[in-house]
Design an enzyme around this catalytic site. Structure first.
Site, PDB file in Angstrom:
ATOM      1  N   ARG A  58      77.968  78.090  41.401  1.00 32.27           N
ATOM      2  CA  ARG A  58      76.990  79.167  41.178  1.00 32.27           C
ATOM      3  C   ARG A  58      77.128  80.292  42.204  1.00 32.27           C
ATOM      4  O   ARG A  58      76.740  81.425  41.938  1.00 32.27           O
ATOM      5  CB  ARG A  58      75.574  78.582  41.135  1.00 32.27           C
ATOM      6  CG  ARG A  58      75.358  77.703  39.906  1.00 32.27           C
ATOM      7  CD  ARG A  58      73.982  77.057  39.911  1.00 32.27           C
ATOM      8  NE  ARG A  58      73.816  76.070  40.954  1.00 32.27           N
ATOM      9  CZ  ARG A  58      74.040  74.760  40.803  1.00 32.27           C
ATOM     10  NH1 ARG A  58      74.429  74.282  39.652  1.00 32.27           N
ATOM     11  NH2 ARG A  58      73.860  73.928  41.802  1.00 32.27           N
ATOM     12  N   GLU A  95      73.390  63.404  50.502  1.00 27.83           N
ATOM     13  CA  GLU A  95      72.354  62.379  50.657  1.00 27.83           C
ATOM     14  C   GLU A  95      72.978  60.980  50.553  1.00 27.83           C
ATOM     15  O   GLU A  95      72.680  60.085  51.327  1.00 27.83           O
ATOM     16  CB  GLU A  95      71.302  62.595  49.568  1.00 27.83           C
ATOM     17  CG  GLU A  95      70.031  61.804  49.786  1.00 27.83           C
ATOM     18  CD  GLU A  95      69.045  62.052  48.673  1.00 27.83           C
ATOM     19  OE1 GLU A  95      69.374  62.773  47.725  1.00 27.83           O
ATOM     20  OE2 GLU A  95      67.940  61.492  48.764  1.00 27.83           O
TER      21      GLU A  95
HETATM   22  P1  AMP Z   1      72.940  71.582  50.832  1.00 25.30           P
HETATM   23  O1  AMP Z   1      74.361  71.384  51.240  1.00 25.30           O
HETATM   24  O2  AMP Z   1      72.094  70.379  51.061  1.00 25.30           O
HETATM   25  O3  AMP Z   1      72.352  72.827  51.445  1.00 25.30           O
HETATM   26  O4  AMP Z   1      72.927  71.764  49.258  1.00 25.30           O
HETATM   27  C1  AMP Z   1      73.213  72.997  48.698  1.00 25.30           C
HETATM   28  C2  AMP Z   1      73.943  72.876  47.409  1.00 25.30           C
HETATM   29  O5  AMP Z   1      73.355  71.912  46.536  1.00 25.30           O
HETATM   30  C3  AMP Z   1      73.909  74.221  46.702  1.00 25.30           C
HETATM   31  O6  AMP Z   1      75.215  74.485  46.199  1.00 25.30           O
HETATM   32  C4  AMP Z   1      72.901  74.030  45.578  1.00 25.30           C
HETATM   33  O7  AMP Z   1      73.406  74.584  44.392  1.00 25.30           O
HETATM   34  C5  AMP Z   1      72.723  72.526  45.425  1.00 25.30           C
HETATM   35  N1  AMP Z   1      71.287  72.105  45.444  1.00 25.30           N
HETATM   36  C6  AMP Z   1      70.710  71.348  46.391  1.00 25.30           C
HETATM   37  N2  AMP Z   1      69.419  71.115  46.111  1.00 25.30           N
HETATM   38  C7  AMP Z   1      69.141  71.784  44.968  1.00 25.30           C
HETATM   39  C8  AMP Z   1      67.954  71.959  44.163  1.00 25.30           C
HETATM   40  N3  AMP Z   1      66.777  71.395  44.483  1.00 25.30           N
HETATM   41  N4  AMP Z   1      68.046  72.744  43.056  1.00 25.30           N
HETATM   42  C9  AMP Z   1      69.225  73.308  42.727  1.00 25.30           C
HETATM   43  N5  AMP Z   1      70.369  73.179  43.430  1.00 25.30           N
HETATM   44  C10 AMP Z   1      70.348  72.418  44.539  1.00 25.30           C
END
Ligand code: AMP
Length: 179
Positions: A58, A95
């Site tokens: 995205r 996670e």
């Molecule tokens: P992080 O590495 O934990 O910051 O996760 C970010 C990535 O996971 C991004 O590319 C987001 O598209 C996806 N992501 C994580 N949580 C969500 C959520 N609640 N809704 C949509 N996309 C998420």
């Protein structure tokens, strides 16, 4: 512009207990799409940005708009195994388990300032790994942009030094790690 109402919220996706912020509904709404792109461009209009790194998938949607408008290179950070030439790679924790992103080595030009763009910042792990790749070749992170931030997941601890900017933040205790 009420951006919040343009973002589709999908409970229990991709697994029970997760609230998924689906930004594809911004792109089917031309007014919201224009607002997001114009706001992003405005935030960086006075910054020195030599190029954009956008994160699969995205992040590609906004990264290409920034690159086209500002006439700077667009580099794709992709999931492992998708890029055909020599890459730099970085693994990071999810996670459960881990993920790896790759960038074509010849595209990531050292001594340049790269803006990193994704759709949403949750824990900041994806962006921190991308920033680490940028710095590993002697390039600089000009900033981090995402449409949405989930600050309660403490992403500032991981990427605060890169001054992440978002257009709106949500506070909820639900976390989602996708893809
Ligand atoms: P992080 O590495 O934990 O910051 O996760 C970010 C990535 O996971 C991004 O590319 C987001 O598209 C996806 N992501 C994580 N949580 C969500 C959520 N609640 N809704 C949509 N996309 C998420």
């Amino acid at each position: 512009m009420d951006l919040d109402s343009a973002i589709r919220k999908v409970p229990d996706f991709p697994k029970p207990g997760i609230l998924f912020y689906d930004i594809t509904s911004i792109f089917t709404n031309p007014k919201a799409f224009k607002f997001v792109v114009d706001s992003m461009l405005d935030l960086y209009k006075d910054e020195k940005v030599d190029g954009v790194i956008s994160i699969e998938s995205r992040g590609f949607l906004l990264g290409s708009c920034f690159s086209y408008h500002n006439n700077v290179p667009l580099v794709l950070a992709r999931k492992k195994g998708k890029l055909p030439c020599k890459t730099i790679e970085m693994s990071y924790d999810l996670e459960y388990g881990s993920a790896t992103l790759e960038i074509h080595e010849e595209d990531l030009v050292p001594k340049k300032r790269w803006l990193i763009i994704d759709d949403l910042i949750a824990t900041g792990g994806t962006l921190a790994a991308t920033a680490a790749m940028v710095e590993s070749v002697g390039a600089q992170v000009a900033g981090i942009f995402s449409i949405i931030g989930l600050p309660f997941l403490n992403y500032e601890e991981k990427i605060g030094k890169y001054s992440p900017k978002t257009l709106l933040n949500y506070s909820t205790e639900k976390i989602c790690e996708t893809e």
